[in-house]
Design an enzyme around this catalytic site. Structure first.
Site, PDB file in Angstrom:
ATOM      1  CE1 TYR A   1      -3.063  -3.009   0.286  1.00 18.41           C
ATOM      2  CE2 TYR A   1      -3.303  -2.598   2.631  1.00 18.41           C
ATOM      3  CZ  TYR A   1      -3.607  -3.343   1.506  1.00 18.41           C
ATOM      4  OH  TYR A   1      -4.456  -4.423   1.605  1.00 18.41           O
TER       5      TYR A   1
ATOM      6  CG  HIS B   1      -0.784  -8.775   0.200  1.00 23.66           C
ATOM      7  ND1 HIS B   1      -0.336  -7.465   0.154  1.00 23.66           N
ATOM      8  CD2 HIS B   1      -2.110  -8.723  -0.091  1.00 23.66           C
ATOM      9  CE1 HIS B   1      -1.344  -6.679  -0.146  1.00 23.66           C
ATOM     10  NE2 HIS B   1      -2.425  -7.423  -0.307  1.00 23.66           N
TER      11      HIS B   1
END
Length: 315
Positions: free
Chosen positions: A52, A135
């Site tokens: 992010y 992830h």
């Protein structure tokens, strides 16, 4: 560290992609005020990832939380992508409005996962993260995720480096493979069990059997369900919503209106109706969005509405 009880996450969590400048840059002050607003709203579960904003989300989240009592909140971050120096420069090509001073490098090895957590701790400025998710193994290499990375996370949990482990994933089918292959505490499932879709998801029932908690993200289906009225320009799965999907969302909105409830309120609360779901985590890029999410989660919804929405979702 003690192990983490998934039931302690609270109904609503804070998702950190937006404060990593997802799609657009937001000023530091606005980002920090947004995290503080989440804290003031009683939210105590905060999720982030190196992905992010190339670490910007972790830095901004840590700037607020490192001053809070560490035993009063839960942080999750993700492993699988390392941030490496990037001499090419330019802007990040993966949807975040940040300079590409680093680049993402997939790494499911033990060395890479340990380094990922250590790097995250440095950016966050805290002494430990509570939850480590693998992830997007479905995006990179699901087999390597199951055979290589998840055993590493189990090892790190046994060592006490993290309290809980899981996967952050978009595919319910891939998530089920992970749940069957490892002793996971949590699955962070994006957009696959929502008011719009209401699919039969075998993953959820299996998670109940294995006592694996599900953290639901993407409850608004990329914004389609985020407003009381469904607009023509609404997005679904990060693209312009096709006409049939718009029509289905509008049917749901009309049912909600009949019961005096706004569509986003029903969308945010819906996942928690399944016993596997322990938390709904929603992103925000302003204090106002945080306040709206918090009020939606607490708004009363008549039981009869859920029956009517279930019927409408099947149409």
């Amino acid at each position: 560290m003690n192990s983490l009880d998934p039931g302690t996450l609270g109904n609503l969590g804070f998702g950190g992609a937006g404060i990593g400048n997802l799609y657009r840059a937001i000023p530091d002050g606005e980002a920090l005020a947004t995290v503080l607003a989440a804290w003031d709203a009683g939210i105590r579960y905060f999720d982030t990832a190196p992905h992010y904003g190339l670490g910007l989300s972790e830095q901004r989240l840590g700037a607020v939380l490192r001053d809070k009592p560490r035993d009063e909140f839960v942080i999750s971050t993700k492993v699988g992508r390392l941030l490496e120096p990037n001499a090419a420069g330019g802007q990040d090509p993966e949807g975040f409005d940040v300079p590409a001073t680093t680049r993402r490098a997939w790494d499911f090895s033990e060395k890479g996962i340990r380094r990922s957590i250590e790097d995250s701790l440095e950016r966050l400025g805290v002494d430990h993260v509570d939850i480590a998710y693998l992830h997007d193994p479905d995006v990179h290499d699901l087999h390597a995720g199951i055979s290589q990375a998840l055993p590493v996370l189990e090892k790190l949990r046994s060592e006490g480096m993290v309290r809980a482990i899981g996967v952050g994933i978009n595919s319910a089918e891939a998530a089920l493979e992970c749940v069957e292959s490892a002793d996971l505490d949590l699955v962070m499932l994006a957009g696959r069990y929502t008011l719009l879709e209401q699919p039969g998801v075998p993953l959820l029932d299996r998670c109940v059997e294995r006592r694996t908690g599900v953290v639901s993200v993407g409850a608004y289906n990329s914004g389609l369900l985020a407003r009381p009225e469904v607009h023509e320009d609404a997005h679904y799965n990060y693209q312009q919503a096709p006409p049939d999907v718009l029509a289905r969302a509008r049917r749901l909105a009309a049912v909600c209106r009949d019961f005096g409830v706004e569509l986003p309120t029903a969308a945010l609360q819906f996942p928690l109706r399944h016993p596997a779901v322990v938390n709904v985590t929603a992103g925000a890029t302003s204090p106002e969005q945080v306040a709206t999410n918090a009020s939606r989660m607490e708004a009363p919804v008549p039981e009869e509405l859920w029956d009517a929405l279930e019927a409408a979702g099947r149409d």
